[in-house]
Each structure stands twice: as C-alpha cells, then as structure tokens.
Write a protein that holds these residues in place. Sequence first.
Motif, PDB file in Angstrom:
ATOM      1  N   ALA A 154       6.736  12.959 -11.932  1.00  0.00           N
ATOM      2  CA  ALA A 154       7.928  12.112 -11.884  1.00  0.00           C
ATOM      3  C   ALA A 154       7.956  11.152 -13.064  1.00  0.00           C
ATOM      4  O   ALA A 154       6.923  10.656 -13.511  1.00  0.00           O
ATOM      5  CB  ALA A 154       7.967  11.334 -10.575  1.00  0.00           C
ATOM      6  N   LEU A 155       9.169  10.884 -13.538  1.00  0.00           N
ATOM      7  CA  LEU A 155       9.393   9.970 -14.653  1.00  0.00           C
ATOM      8  C   LEU A 155      10.409   8.912 -14.266  1.00  0.00           C
ATOM      9  O   LEU A 155      11.243   9.132 -13.387  1.00  0.00           O
ATOM     10  CB  LEU A 155       9.922  10.723 -15.878  1.00  0.00           C
ATOM     11  CG  LEU A 155       9.054  11.836 -16.468  1.00  0.00           C
ATOM     12  CD1 LEU A 155       9.840  12.570 -17.540  1.00  0.00           C
ATOM     13  CD2 LEU A 155       7.762  11.283 -17.030  1.00  0.00           C
ATOM     14  N   ARG A 156      10.324   7.756 -14.919  1.00  0.00           N
ATOM     15  CA  ARG A 156      11.410   6.807 -14.827  1.00  0.00           C
ATOM     16  C   ARG A 156      12.602   7.386 -15.565  1.00  0.00           C
ATOM     17  O   ARG A 156      12.448   8.067 -16.584  1.00  0.00           O
ATOM     18  CB  ARG A 156      11.015   5.473 -15.468  1.00  0.00           C
ATOM     19  CG  ARG A 156       9.866   4.750 -14.801  1.00  0.00           C
ATOM     20  CD  ARG A 156      10.255   4.214 -13.435  1.00  0.00           C
ATOM     21  NE  ARG A 156      11.366   3.292 -13.499  1.00  0.00           N
ATOM     22  CZ  ARG A 156      11.246   1.990 -13.730  1.00  0.00           C
ATOM     23  NH1 ARG A 156      10.057   1.460 -13.939  1.00  0.00           N
ATOM     24  NH2 ARG A 156      12.313   1.207 -13.749  1.00  0.00           N
ATOM     25  N   ARG A 171       4.017   5.865  -5.415  1.00  0.00           N
ATOM     26  CA  ARG A 171       4.060   5.941  -6.879  1.00  0.00           C
ATOM     27  C   ARG A 171       3.032   6.944  -7.395  1.00  0.00           C
ATOM     28  O   ARG A 171       3.319   7.755  -8.281  1.00  0.00           O
ATOM     29  CB  ARG A 171       3.805   4.561  -7.486  1.00  0.00           C
ATOM     30  CG  ARG A 171       3.973   4.550  -9.002  1.00  0.00           C
ATOM     31  CD  ARG A 171       3.610   3.201  -9.609  1.00  0.00           C
ATOM     32  NE  ARG A 171       3.910   3.211 -11.036  1.00  0.00           N
ATOM     33  CZ  ARG A 171       3.137   3.794 -11.942  1.00  0.00           C
ATOM     34  NH1 ARG A 171       2.025   4.431 -11.583  1.00  0.00           N
ATOM     35  NH2 ARG A 171       3.485   3.765 -13.227  1.00  0.00           N
ATOM     36  N   GLU A 172       1.820   6.904  -6.839  1.00  0.00           N
ATOM     37  CA  GLU A 172       0.775   7.825  -7.281  1.00  0.00           C
ATOM     38  C   GLU A 172       1.163   9.279  -6.998  1.00  0.00           C
ATOM     39  O   GLU A 172       0.945  10.162  -7.826  1.00  0.00           O
ATOM     40  CB  GLU A 172      -0.546   7.487  -6.586  1.00  0.00           C
ATOM     41  CG  GLU A 172      -1.177   6.189  -7.075  1.00  0.00           C
ATOM     42  CD  GLU A 172      -2.453   5.850  -6.326  1.00  0.00           C
ATOM     43  OE1 GLU A 172      -2.758   6.532  -5.318  1.00  0.00           O
ATOM     44  OE2 GLU A 172      -3.136   4.893  -6.732  1.00  0.00           O
ATOM     45  N   LEU A 173       1.759   9.506  -5.828  1.00  0.00           N
ATOM     46  CA  LEU A 173       2.190  10.866  -5.475  1.00  0.00           C
ATOM     47  C   LEU A 173       3.243  11.380  -6.446  1.00  0.00           C
ATOM     48  O   LEU A 173       3.164  12.523  -6.922  1.00  0.00           O
ATOM     49  CB  LEU A 173       2.746  10.877  -4.049  1.00  0.00           C
ATOM     50  CG  LEU A 173       1.749  10.716  -2.895  1.00  0.00           C
ATOM     51  CD1 LEU A 173       2.492  10.472  -1.585  1.00  0.00           C
ATOM     52  CD2 LEU A 173       0.871  11.959  -2.773  1.00  0.00           C
ATOM     53  N   LEU A 174       4.223  10.545  -6.735  1.00  0.00           N
ATOM     54  CA  LEU A 174       5.315  10.960  -7.610  1.00  0.00           C
ATOM     55  C   LEU A 174       4.836  11.178  -9.041  1.00  0.00           C
ATOM     56  O   LEU A 174       5.183  12.176  -9.682  1.00  0.00           O
ATOM     57  CB  LEU A 174       6.429   9.913  -7.571  1.00  0.00           C
ATOM     58  CG  LEU A 174       7.239   9.861  -6.275  1.00  0.00           C
ATOM     59  CD1 LEU A 174       8.063   8.577  -6.184  1.00  0.00           C
ATOM     60  CD2 LEU A 174       8.151  11.068  -6.158  1.00  0.00           C
ATOM     61  N   PHE A 201       0.813  -1.210   0.000  1.00  0.00           N
ATOM     62  CA  PHE A 201       0.000   0.000   0.000  1.00  0.00           C
ATOM     63  C   PHE A 201       0.853   1.270   0.000  1.00  0.00           C
ATOM     64  O   PHE A 201       0.524   2.252  -0.664  1.00  0.00           O
ATOM     65  CB  PHE A 201      -0.948   0.002   1.212  1.00  0.00           C
ATOM     66  CG  PHE A 201      -2.054  -1.006   1.102  1.00  0.00           C
ATOM     67  CD1 PHE A 201      -3.007  -0.900   0.104  1.00  0.00           C
ATOM     68  CD2 PHE A 201      -2.144  -2.073   1.985  1.00  0.00           C
ATOM     69  CE1 PHE A 201      -4.034  -1.827  -0.011  1.00  0.00           C
ATOM     70  CE2 PHE A 201      -3.153  -3.008   1.878  1.00  0.00           C
ATOM     71  CZ  PHE A 201      -4.106  -2.891   0.884  1.00  0.00           C
ATOM     72  N   LYS A 202       1.959   1.240   0.748  1.00  0.00           N
ATOM     73  CA  LYS A 202       2.835   2.410   0.787  1.00  0.00           C
ATOM     74  C   LYS A 202       3.464   2.667  -0.574  1.00  0.00           C
ATOM     75  O   LYS A 202       3.544   3.809  -1.023  1.00  0.00           O
ATOM     76  CB  LYS A 202       3.940   2.220   1.844  1.00  0.00           C
ATOM     77  CG  LYS A 202       3.529   2.550   3.258  1.00  0.00           C
ATOM     78  CD  LYS A 202       4.747   2.569   4.163  1.00  0.00           C
ATOM     79  CE  LYS A 202       4.378   3.061   5.548  1.00  0.00           C
ATOM     80  NZ  LYS A 202       5.563   3.154   6.434  1.00  0.00           N
TER      81      LYS A 202
END
Length: 270
Positions: free
Chosen positions: A192-194, A184-187, A178-179
């Motif tokens: 945010a990108l890979r 990931r959703e926040l970034l 869950f964390k």
Amino acid sequence: MQGHVHFAKVLLAHKRDLAMELDLQGRTPLHWASANGYVEIARELLQSDPLACLVHDEDGWTPLHLAMKKGRSNIVIELVKARPEVAEHRLSHGQTALHLGVSHNRLEALKVLVETVRDGDLVKAQDDEGNTILHLAATNKQIETVKYLLQRSEVGVNTVNRNGFSALDIVEYFPKDFKVIELRELLVHAGALRAIRFPTSTTHQVVVDNTNEENSTIVVDRASVAHPSTNTPPVKAFLPESFSGDIKKQKEDKHEEWIEKKRNSLMVML
C-alpha cells in the motif's frame, strides 16, 4: 412463518405464487426468511420460485442484502446458488452486498459471498463515493477483515476513492493506537502507498472539492503538454509561504472531517 418448515411447505403447495407476494414494505417471504436465518424455509421458497431472490423492497434491498447485514452465511449460499446475479445488485448509494458485510462487520458472511461468487469485479467494486470494501474495513479498523482482503489478489490495495484517499491514507490520519499501527503494517507489507506517492502516469486525475460539496474532476493529459526546450533553463515556481500553509491545513482538515463522517455514517444503516 417463524421458522415452521412444514407449515411453509403446505402453504406453498396450495398457493404457489406465495413466494412472490409483497408486504407493505415491498418484501417477499424470502426477505423475512433471509433476515431471520430460516434456511429450510428459504430453500422451499427458492424452489417454488428462484426469481424471488432478485426482488428488491421499497428501499432497494434484496434478500441477499438482508442476509449479509445479519451475517446469515448459510442463507447467502442458498441465494447465490439459486441466482448468482443477485450479488450484482446495488443499493441507492452504490453499495454492494459486500459493502454491507463490511459495514456490519460480518466477516464470515463476507468470506462466503466472495468465495461463492468468485467475481473479481465485485470484490474491487466501488460505491458512489469511490470506496471499496478495503476502504470501509480500514475506516472501521477491522483488522481481521483487512487481513482477509489483503490475501485476495482481486483487491486493489491502492485504489483511491473520490476524496483522493487510499486505504493507507485513511489509516495514517487516525490517532495512533495499537490497531492503527497493526493496520498500517499490514497495508504497507501488502504494497500500500499513500495517494500522494503514487507513480506518475501520462494522465493525472485531480478531484476538487467545491464549497457546495459536489466534486469536480479535472483530467490532465501529460502527453499533450509541451515539454520545455532542452536549451531553456528550468524555472521553479514557489507559492507564498502563508498560502502554502493554508492549503496544507485545509487538506488535513478535509481528511480528518471525511474520516470522522464516514465512521459515523457506517453505523447508520437500514
């Protein structure tokens, strides 16, 4: 001094240079007051000699580093007010006081330092491994810290460390829970990108991890590379399938090994 303000005042009145005296660890009374959260004593010592907050012990720690490690927000304010430049001092591996704040999960002290200093360069500073405080917060799965940092315009959400990882890269290589999903959703929501998906530029930098664990950097100036003639048909080159698979596996192993090593090392701080 054990927090006895009156006793400290009497000592300083009779011995003004007490604020700069060092113990066997190279620490001043201000180091100990800062670590223990003795705000009034810290004020007296700073009034006696503001330069005391710039003294670093035998390990390179200033009173601010100790205050951040312990989460002494009120002490942080006093130290930065006395000498703002204290926030610029780095430890042996390039960590700033903000790196310490994240490593020890001291969000309130982190907020105080960021908002007191108001130095964008400090907020986006990288340690010797190229890690920003966002990298460390992502590595430690500190959701509230990540939320706070993503609200700051100074934070570079796509900064890459020396291993070629963005904060999103680190999160993507964690087992899903869950964390991790929330991080990931926040970034992603913050843009945010890979690292492998970054837009190409005229200069491309590649970090090569040698067997001796020393990184070599190769910089290729794309503008200096001759482009093929428009009359020449494009030629595609393919690596052998087995060789390509080995490269992919080595890269995945390297990512997982680095993340595990970083998470373990963050908990071993002086």
